[in-house]
Motif scaffolding. Sequence first.
Motif, short mmCIF file in Angstrom:
data_model
loop_
_atom_site.label_atom_id
_atom_site.label_comp_id
_atom_site.label_asym_id
_atom_site.label_seq_id
_atom_site.Cartn_x
_atom_site.Cartn_y
_atom_site.Cartn_z
N TRP A 1 38.04 29.33 75.86
CA TRP A 1 38.15 28.00 74.99
C TRP A 1 38.23 28.29 73.66
O TRP A 1 37.89 29.34 73.20
CB TRP A 1 37.14 27.15 75.30
N SER B 1 44.38 24.18 69.32
CA SER B 1 44.99 23.41 70.40
C SER B 1 46.15 24.25 70.49
O SER B 1 46.95 24.94 69.74
CB SER B 1 45.53 21.97 69.97
N SER B 2 46.78 23.79 71.93
CA SER B 2 48.02 24.59 72.39
C SER B 2 48.31 25.84 72.46
O SER B 2 49.22 26.60 72.01
CB SER B 2 49.20 23.78 71.59
N TRP C 1 47.07 27.47 75.69
CA TRP C 1 47.38 27.79 76.93
C TRP C 1 48.29 26.82 77.49
O TRP C 1 48.17 25.74 77.03
CB TRP C 1 46.14 28.06 77.59
N ALA D 1 47.51 33.61 73.20
CA ALA D 1 46.72 32.99 72.73
C ALA D 1 46.02 33.88 71.59
O ALA D 1 45.47 33.56 70.74
CB ALA D 1 45.62 32.55 73.64
N SER E 1 41.50 23.53 73.27
CA SER E 1 42.31 24.33 74.28
C SER E 1 41.29 24.92 75.26
O SER E 1 40.21 25.59 74.76
CB SER E 1 43.40 25.64 73.61
N THR F 1 38.03 31.67 69.18
CA THR F 1 38.29 31.57 70.60
C THR F 1 37.26 32.29 71.34
O THR F 1 36.63 33.50 70.92
CB THR F 1 39.62 32.44 70.84
#
Length: 452
Positions: free
Chosen positions: A30, A34-35, A37, A61, A109, A198
Motif C-alpha cells: 500500500w 494514488s494510481s 497499481w 510502482a 493505492s 510505500t
Amino acid sequence: MAAAVAAGLMLAAGLVLGAARGGHVPLLAWSSRSSLWPPLADGYEGHVVGEAQLGALLGPALEQGPRNVLLFLQEKLSLEDFTAYGGVFGNKPDSAFPSLESALAGAPSSLVLPAVQWVAATRVPSLLKEKLGLSPLHVEPGTLRELRLNASLPALLLVRLPYSTGSSLMALKEVLTSNDEIIGQVLSTLKEEDVPYTALLTAGRPSRIFRDVSEVATGGVGRQLLQKPTPAQHPPVRYPLTGEPRILFWARNFSVAQDSKWVDLTPLTFGAEASVDVSGSSWSVNDSRLVLKYANVLGSPLTVTFHMTSRWFPVSGGDWFQLSSLELVVPSAVPTVFNASQVTAPRNYSWHCAYLSSLPAFGAQLRPRRASPPWAVLLQDVQLQGFNVTGLRFSYASDCAGFFAPGTWMGLLTALLLGAIFTGGLHLLLGLKTMDRFDDPKGPTVAVPQSE
C-alpha cells in the motif's frame, strides 16, 4: 532395485507436490500515493504470482511512487494467518495505533496478492535494492523517529517481524497481534512526520496454521482480511441495443492506463449504471466493429474499438474469426493500435481467455504497432463473439488456455518414467535363465597336488 527406484521416485514426486501446495506466501502493498497499481482486486483468486509477474507489478510502482519504501518482513506468513485468527490484523478499540486492515482500507493505492511463490517473495529485498539503488536499513520501531525521514531523501527500511510456532495457539495469536501493533506504530510515525511512503508486508517462507477446533466448530473465526465477496455477474455488452444482437462482449474487469495512470472502465461498461455508447459500432457478414465511447476518461473522451474479421481457412475447412486490432483514440492524439493475431476462434464459437492485455506480466497478447504506446489495456476473464450470435448467450467458448496444463505434463512424464522403470524391471525378470549343468555334490573331489 527397480522397485526401490520406483518407490524413491514416488516419494520425491509426493514431496514436490506437497511443496507446491504449501509454497505460497501472501504479499500486501500500500502507498500514500494514488494510481500506482491497476485495479486488479479480483484478479488473483486461485492464481499464484511468480517472480516475473511480481517484478512487473512492483517495478513501475517503485519507480513512480514515493522514494521512502518500508518492508515488513515476517519470519513466516501464510494466508491462514489472516483467516484463522480473526481480528489480529483488524481494528482494535483499545489500541493507539492503526491496524493493518485500516491502513489498507485508507491507502490511496493498495495491492493484495494472496498467493506468491515463496521463492519469488525471498527476492523482494533484492528487487527493492535494485529498483531504488539503496541497501536496506534494519530499523526498530522505537528508533524510527531518530532517522528524521523526509520526501527528498530516499530510504529503504526493513522491519523484521517474529513468528512463533509454539504449542499454544494463543501464544501465536498474541505474536501476530503484537506484529500488527508494530506495523501501526511505524505507520503512525510516518504519518506524524508527513512522509510519503510505500509499504510492503510479506515473508520468506510459508507457515503452517491449524485453526482452533472450538473456533471452527462455532464458526467464530472473525473477520477475514483477505476475504473478497463474489462479484455479481453483470450482463454482456451487446450491439445493437434493440433487436437481434450481432456482437457480444463481456469481461470481469476492464481497465486502461495512460502513462501508468489506471482507470477501471468496468462500471462504465457493464451493468445497470453503464454509460458507454455503442451506437458507432457496425456489423457485416465478414467484418464487425464494436465501438465503445466513454465521455470522460482521465479528463478527455475515449473511444475503444474492437475490430473483428471473418475469413475462410482451407486447411481447417471452415470460417474463423479474428480480433484484427484493438484501438484506443482520444481527441488531438495519435491513435494507439494493438494487433491481436492470437485472438482467434471458429466463427461459430466465442473466444474466452483469463487475460487479454498489453502487459508482459499477463501474456501481452496485444502487441502495439508502434513502440512505447501511451496506453495500456488489461481485460480479465474476457469473452468476445462477433459473428453467429444467437440471443444474449455466448456460443461455445474456444479458450485460449493450452490443452495440457503444467500439472498434466508433470503427471504424464512421471507416469512415463515409472512405466519405463517397470518395463525395464519386468524385462530383466523375464530374461533370467536356469543353469543347464549342475555340480554333483556326491562325486569325487578335485585333488590339487601340493609341491614340497
